[in-house]
Design an enzyme around this catalytic site. Structure first.
Site, short mmCIF file in Angstrom:
data_model
loop_
_atom_site.label_atom_id
_atom_site.label_comp_id
_atom_site.label_asym_id
_atom_site.label_seq_id
_atom_site.Cartn_x
_atom_site.Cartn_y
_atom_site.Cartn_z
N HIS A 8 39.85 43.48 48.84
CA HIS A 8 39.79 43.52 47.35
C HIS A 8 41.04 44.24 46.85
CE1 HIS A 8 37.33 44.00 43.48
NE2 HIS A 8 38.54 44.46 43.22
N HIS A 66 44.31 44.29 43.75
CA HIS A 66 44.99 43.82 42.52
C HIS A 66 46.49 43.95 42.72
CE1 HIS A 66 41.24 43.73 40.17
NE2 HIS A 66 40.89 44.72 40.97
N LYS A 94 35.76 34.64 42.41
CA LYS A 94 35.36 35.95 41.89
C LYS A 94 34.55 35.82 40.62
CE LYS A 94 35.25 40.43 41.26
NZ LYS A 94 36.21 41.50 41.45
N HIS A 118 31.65 41.24 40.92
CA HIS A 118 31.73 42.55 40.27
C HIS A 118 30.33 42.86 39.77
CE1 HIS A 118 33.89 45.80 37.97
NE2 HIS A 118 32.68 45.81 37.44
N HIS A 143 33.27 46.51 45.74
CA HIS A 143 33.32 47.95 45.43
C HIS A 143 31.94 48.53 45.09
CE1 HIS A 143 33.60 46.04 41.55
NE2 HIS A 143 34.90 45.88 41.58
N ASP A 198 40.33 47.97 46.23
CA ASP A 198 40.36 47.86 44.77
C ASP A 198 41.56 48.62 44.20
OD1 ASP A 198 39.65 47.01 42.25
OD2 ASP A 198 38.03 48.46 42.00
C1 NCD Z 1 40.40 46.74 38.00
C2 NCD Z 1 41.73 46.37 37.32
O1 NCD Z 1 42.40 47.26 36.81
O2 NCD Z 1 42.09 45.19 37.35
N1 NCD Z 1 40.05 48.06 37.59
C3 NCD Z 1 39.21 48.89 38.23
O3 NCD Z 1 38.90 49.97 37.72
N2 NCD Z 1 38.71 48.59 39.41
C4 NCD Z 1 39.37 45.73 37.66
C5 NCD Z 1 38.16 45.79 38.56
O4 NCD Z 1 38.24 45.46 39.73
O5 NCD Z 1 37.09 46.15 38.07
ZN ZN Z 2 39.01 45.30 41.39
#
Ligand code: NCD
Ligand code: ZN
Length: 343
Positions: free
Chosen positions: A12, A14, A98, A135, A173, A246
């Site tokens: 996971h 970003h 997702k 999520h 998460h 995450d």
């Molecule tokens: C994530 C993001 O910033 O894209 N933020 C987070 O707090 N985890 C989005 C997500 O995965 O919920």
């Molecule tokens: Zn995330």
């Protein structure tokens, strides 16, 4: 002391886009073989064509000599076409889809309002064996933010899994004892990712002695009893639990604001943090299962061919911030020195 494990994956992650992508991708590509790439760009990665274009931008941003494969996902919307999803899966372009409940977190406005509206996509995914990353938080205004995961399990996830038992689901998460217990209650078809930071902080870290925006993420860190349940699950070796950092970079001005963004950036020091946690729990021999073996097994993939070696020594001097073309991004700070480094 040294520990050699199969090269880990991040289930996971970003990576964002543009200058931010360029800056953060090397931080993951250094230690990890693969990562599930979250599709919550602006606009989101909704179609196979979007994922093809995003994957090309990730490849273009790849540092020289990197040995890293982005595993692409599609962002499920109520307009998603089951045929497009099936074609993207059949060609090997995507590894998962997702589901963001609309409004649950950063860039989730085009997420799902009603599960009924996406049933044709979910049925197709179940038929072709494509996993759904979830999520798991409700977004109802009257549900307390600390209860949103538990309420999601009872009112959304469990009904969905009863309706479509063949669908393979990953609770992303997971942050509560309730989530851990729910995953453990499932005989098959349900896994969970656990982040680095949720193993190390509880809600006091965010709120005691002044508000600490760099510890704020979604799902928000919970009470200590929940952190302990996550640590027990992650270090147990149970194949249903695996690493999903995450890691979610936001620039400092966007975090340190009257309405700060949710997200913790942990890509750089995750393996140091995890070795610390697993050593504290007397479970260094199970770090490989959590970070390198359980995830591929759930996704039906082989573990990475290579290895990484962690060595324990002097405190590792991580910088406080990563410079990006969009501004500084603060690294996750567990609040104490880290002694394990990837060599
Ligand atoms: C994530 C993001 O910033 O894209 N933020 C987070 O707090 N985890 C989005 C997500 O995965 O919920
Ligand atoms: Zn995330």
């Amino acid at each position: 002391m040294e520990l050699t494990i199969t090269r880990p994956d991040d289930w996971h992650l970003h990576l964002r886009d543009g200058d931010m992508l360029k800056a953060v991708l090397p931080e993951t590509a250094r230690d990890f073989g693969r990562a599930i790439i979250m599709p919550n760009l602006v606009p989101p990665v909704v179609t196979g064509a979007d994922a093809t274009a995003y994957r090309a931008r990730i490849h273009a941003a790849m540092p020289e000599g990197a040995d890293f494969e982005p595993l692409m996902t599609l962002y499920l919307t109520e307009a998603t076409d089951p045929d497009d999803v099936e074609a993207a899966a059949a060609s090997g372009l995507i590894t998962a889809v997702k589901l963001y409940p609309a409004g649950a977190t950063t860039n989730s406005a085009s997420g799902v309002r009603s599960i009924d509206a996406v049933m044709p996509v979910l049925e197709r995914m179940a038929a072709i064996g494509l996993p759904l990353c979830v999520h798991g938080e409700v977004t109802d205004h009257d549900i307390d933010i600390f209860d949103r995961e538990a309420v999601f399990i009872d009112t959304k996830l469990d009904p969905l899994r009863r309706r479509l038992p063949e669908l393979r689901v990953i609770m992303e998460h997971v942050t509560t004892r309730d989530g851990v217990e729910y995953v453990k209650s499932a005989e098959s078809g349900l896994g969970a990712t656990i982040t680095t930071h949720h193993l190390m902080i509880n809600r006091n870290h965010i709120l005691v002695g002044g508000i600490k925006p760099h510890y704020y993420c979604l799902p928000v860190a919970k009470r200590e009893e929940h952190r302990l349940a996550l640590r027990a699950a992650a270090t147990s070796g149970d194949a249903r639990f695996f690493l999903g950092t995450d890691s979610a970079p936001h620039t400092d001005p966007n975090k340190e604001s009257a309405c700060g963004c949710a997200g913790v950036f942990s890509a750089t020091n995750t393996m140091s943090c995890l070795a610390h946690v697993f050593e504290e729990e007397g479970a260094l021999d199970r770090l490989e299962a959590f970070a390198s073996l359980n995830g591929p097994a759930f996704y039906g993939l082989a573990p990475n061919p290579g290895t990484i070696t962690l060595r324990k020594g002097e405190a590792v001097p991580y910088p406080a911030k990563l410079d990006t073309g969009e501004g500084p991004v603060t690294l996750f700070d567990p609040g104490h020195p880290l002694h394990w480094r990837v060599v």
